[in-house]
Design a protein around this motif. Structure first.
Motif, PDB file in Angstrom:
ATOM      1  N   VAL A  30       9.925  11.465  -0.918  1.00  0.00           N
ATOM      2  CA  VAL A  30       8.584  10.942  -0.696  1.00  0.00           C
ATOM      3  C   VAL A  30       8.600   9.468  -1.067  1.00  0.00           C
ATOM      4  N   TYR A  31       8.112   8.640  -0.145  1.00  0.00           N
ATOM      5  CA  TYR A  31       8.013   7.199  -0.378  1.00  0.00           C
ATOM      6  C   TYR A  31       6.554   6.850  -0.638  1.00  0.00           C
ATOM      7  N   VAL A  32       6.319   5.901  -1.544  1.00  0.00           N
ATOM      8  CA  VAL A  32       4.975   5.428  -1.844  1.00  0.00           C
ATOM      9  C   VAL A  32       4.927   3.932  -1.519  1.00  0.00           C
ATOM     10  N   PHE A  33       3.949   3.547  -0.699  1.00  0.00           N
ATOM     11  CA  PHE A  33       3.779   2.149  -0.323  1.00  0.00           C
ATOM     12  C   PHE A  33       2.393   1.672  -0.734  1.00  0.00           C
ATOM     13  N   ASN A  34       2.306   0.371  -1.021  1.00  0.00           N
ATOM     14  CA  ASN A  34       1.049  -0.260  -1.369  1.00  0.00           C
ATOM     15  C   ASN A  34       0.882  -1.492  -0.482  1.00  0.00           C
ATOM     16  N   GLN A  35      -0.333  -1.727  -0.027  1.00  0.00           N
ATOM     17  CA  GLN A  35      -0.590  -2.891   0.807  1.00  0.00           C
ATOM     18  C   GLN A  35      -0.925  -4.075  -0.094  1.00  0.00           C
ATOM     19  N   LYS A  36      -0.274  -5.223   0.169  1.00  0.00           N
ATOM     20  CA  LYS A  36      -0.548  -6.392  -0.655  1.00  0.00           C
ATOM     21  C   LYS A  36      -0.518  -7.658   0.186  1.00  0.00           C
ATOM     22  N   TYR A  37      -1.137  -8.688  -0.349  1.00  0.00           N
ATOM     23  CA  TYR A  37      -1.162  -9.984   0.327  1.00  0.00           C
ATOM     24  C   TYR A  37       0.160 -10.705   0.127  1.00  0.00           C
ATOM     25  N   VAL A  38       0.586 -11.464   1.140  1.00  0.00           N
ATOM     26  CA  VAL A  38       1.845 -12.199   1.101  1.00  0.00           C
ATOM     27  C   VAL A  38       1.606 -13.610   0.580  1.00  0.00           C
ATOM     28  N   ASN A  39       2.398 -14.025  -0.397  1.00  0.00           N
ATOM     29  CA  ASN A  39       2.404 -15.402  -0.907  1.00  0.00           C
ATOM     30  C   ASN A  39       1.011 -15.990  -1.155  1.00  0.00           C
ATOM     31  N   GLY A  40       0.145 -15.231  -1.798  1.00  0.00           N
ATOM     32  CA  GLY A  40      -1.171 -15.743  -2.144  1.00  0.00           C
ATOM     33  C   GLY A  40      -2.152 -15.833  -0.991  1.00  0.00           C
ATOM     34  N   SER A  41      -1.746 -15.382   0.175  1.00  0.00           N
ATOM     35  CA  SER A  41      -2.633 -15.416   1.337  1.00  0.00           C
ATOM     36  C   SER A  41      -3.776 -14.432   1.158  1.00  0.00           C
ATOM     37  N   THR A  42      -4.885 -14.700   1.800  1.00  0.00           N
ATOM     38  CA  THR A  42      -6.005 -13.759   1.780  1.00  0.00           C
ATOM     39  C   THR A  42      -6.148 -13.043   3.118  1.00  0.00           C
ATOM     40  N   THR A  43      -5.206 -13.303   4.037  1.00  0.00           N
ATOM     41  CA  THR A  43      -5.282 -12.672   5.356  1.00  0.00           C
ATOM     42  C   THR A  43      -4.010 -11.937   5.754  1.00  0.00           C
ATOM     43  N   ASP A  44      -2.856 -12.343   5.256  1.00  0.00           N
ATOM     44  CA  ASP A  44      -1.583 -11.735   5.651  1.00  0.00           C
ATOM     45  C   ASP A  44      -1.213 -10.591   4.713  1.00  0.00           C
ATOM     46  N   LEU A  45      -1.299  -9.375   5.233  1.00  0.00           N
ATOM     47  CA  LEU A  45      -1.004  -8.181   4.435  1.00  0.00           C
ATOM     48  C   LEU A  45       0.305  -7.547   4.882  1.00  0.00           C
ATOM     49  N   VAL A  46       1.044  -6.976   3.918  1.00  0.00           N
ATOM     50  CA  VAL A  46       2.272  -6.233   4.223  1.00  0.00           C
ATOM     51  C   VAL A  46       2.270  -4.947   3.403  1.00  0.00           C
ATOM     52  N   TRP A  47       3.031  -3.961   3.865  1.00  0.00           N
ATOM     53  CA  TRP A  47       3.228  -2.723   3.113  1.00  0.00           C
ATOM     54  C   TRP A  47       4.509  -2.887   2.308  1.00  0.00           C
ATOM     55  N   GLU A  48       4.426  -2.623   1.015  1.00  0.00           N
ATOM     56  CA  GLU A  48       5.578  -2.764   0.129  1.00  0.00           C
ATOM     57  C   GLU A  48       5.829  -1.430  -0.579  1.00  0.00           C
ATOM     58  N   GLU A  49       7.097  -0.987  -0.581  1.00  0.00           N
ATOM     59  CA  GLU A  49       7.422   0.252  -1.280  1.00  0.00           C
ATOM     60  C   GLU A  49       7.285   0.038  -2.782  1.00  0.00           C
ATOM     61  N   LEU A  50       6.583   0.956  -3.446  1.00  0.00           N
ATOM     62  CA  LEU A  50       6.448   0.863  -4.898  1.00  0.00           C
ATOM     63  C   LEU A  50       7.765   1.237  -5.551  1.00  0.00           C
ATOM     64  N   GLN A  51       8.185   0.428  -6.489  1.00  0.00           N
ATOM     65  CA  GLN A  51       9.392   0.720  -7.251  1.00  0.00           C
ATOM     66  C   GLN A  51       8.999   1.606  -8.422  1.00  0.00           C
ATOM     67  N   MET A  52       9.572   2.780  -8.448  1.00  0.00           N
ATOM     68  CA  MET A  52       9.240   3.753  -9.479  1.00  0.00           C
ATOM     69  C   MET A  52      10.171   3.610 -10.678  1.00  0.00           C
ATOM     70  N   GLY A  53       9.680   4.035 -11.826  1.00  0.00           N
ATOM     71  CA  GLY A  53      10.485   4.020 -13.044  1.00  0.00           C
ATOM     72  C   GLY A  53      11.663   4.968 -12.944  1.00  0.00           C
ATOM     73  N   HIS A  54      12.618   4.797 -13.813  1.00  0.00           N
ATOM     74  CA  HIS A  54      13.839   5.608 -13.770  1.00  0.00           C
ATOM     75  C   HIS A  54      13.594   7.082 -14.080  1.00  0.00           C
ATOM     76  N   THR A  55      12.459   7.398 -14.667  1.00  0.00           N
ATOM     77  CA  THR A  55      12.171   8.804 -14.975  1.00  0.00           C
ATOM     78  C   THR A  55      11.467   9.516 -13.821  1.00  0.00           C
ATOM     79  N   THR A  56      11.124   8.763 -12.784  1.00  0.00           N
ATOM     80  CA  THR A  56      10.370   9.326 -11.675  1.00  0.00           C
ATOM     81  C   THR A  56      11.297   9.855 -10.595  1.00  0.00           C
TER      82      THR A  56
END
Length: 159
Positions: A30-56
């Motif tokens: 199972v992959y978990v992604f979060n949408q975030k703004y690129v380089n401080g932009s308020t309009t350019d969004l990308v999906w980024e895979e969440l990096q999970m801790g080693h216990t996950t």
């Protein structure tokens, strides 16, 4: 392969039941992604895979478990459920081949290590009998007034 989107947190779960990247054929992931703004932009969004801790662990444990066949994320994005319909219980007392199971986890952000963890709530929910394939479908909901109160529906087509 399944997908679930959170309304409030811009998170998405993607199930990849035939993923073998951890060395176990078709264990699934199972992959978990979060949408975030690129380089401080308020309009350019990308999906980024969440990096999970080693216990996950969001992978199936054994060959053929096919974890991620079904996934569900609550509206607030902090609770997830996913099915591993071909998982077999190896407990000496039960030994149920392909009973399947469902795991419910809470996503928690660790400020100290700057990473996410998915903490198992209670224990895996196993199918009743061998061959049930419990977890083929899952749907996780939460109470509107108490977001910690969860409701879970599990599909087991061969029960």
């Amino acid at each position: 392969s399944s997908v679930s989107l959170s309304y409030f947190t811009n998170m998405i779960l993607v199930g990849a039941p035939k993923d073998s990247s951890k060395g176990n054929a078709y264990a699934g992931r199972v992959y978990v992604f979060n949408q975030k703004y690129v380089n401080g932009s308020t309009t350019d969004l990308v999906w980024e895979e969440l990096q999970m801790g080693h216990t996950t662990s969001l992978w199936g444990e054994n060959n053929g478990d096919q974890c991620g066949t079904s996934v569900s994320l609550t509206l607030d994005g902090f609770y997830m459920a996913y099915g591993c319909p071909l998982a077999s219980s190896t407990d000496v007392n039960t030994n149920m081949l392909k009973a399947g199971n469902v795991l419910v986890k809470k996503l928690v952000y660790d400020d100290q290590n700057n990473q996410w963890d998915a903490v198992l709530i209670d224990q895996a929910i196993w199918g009743e009998y061998a061959g049930d394939e419990s977890g083929t479908a899952v749907d996780l909901g939460q109470d509107e007034e108490d977001s910690h109160k969860l409701f879970l529906a599990i599909g087991a087509p061969k029960n």
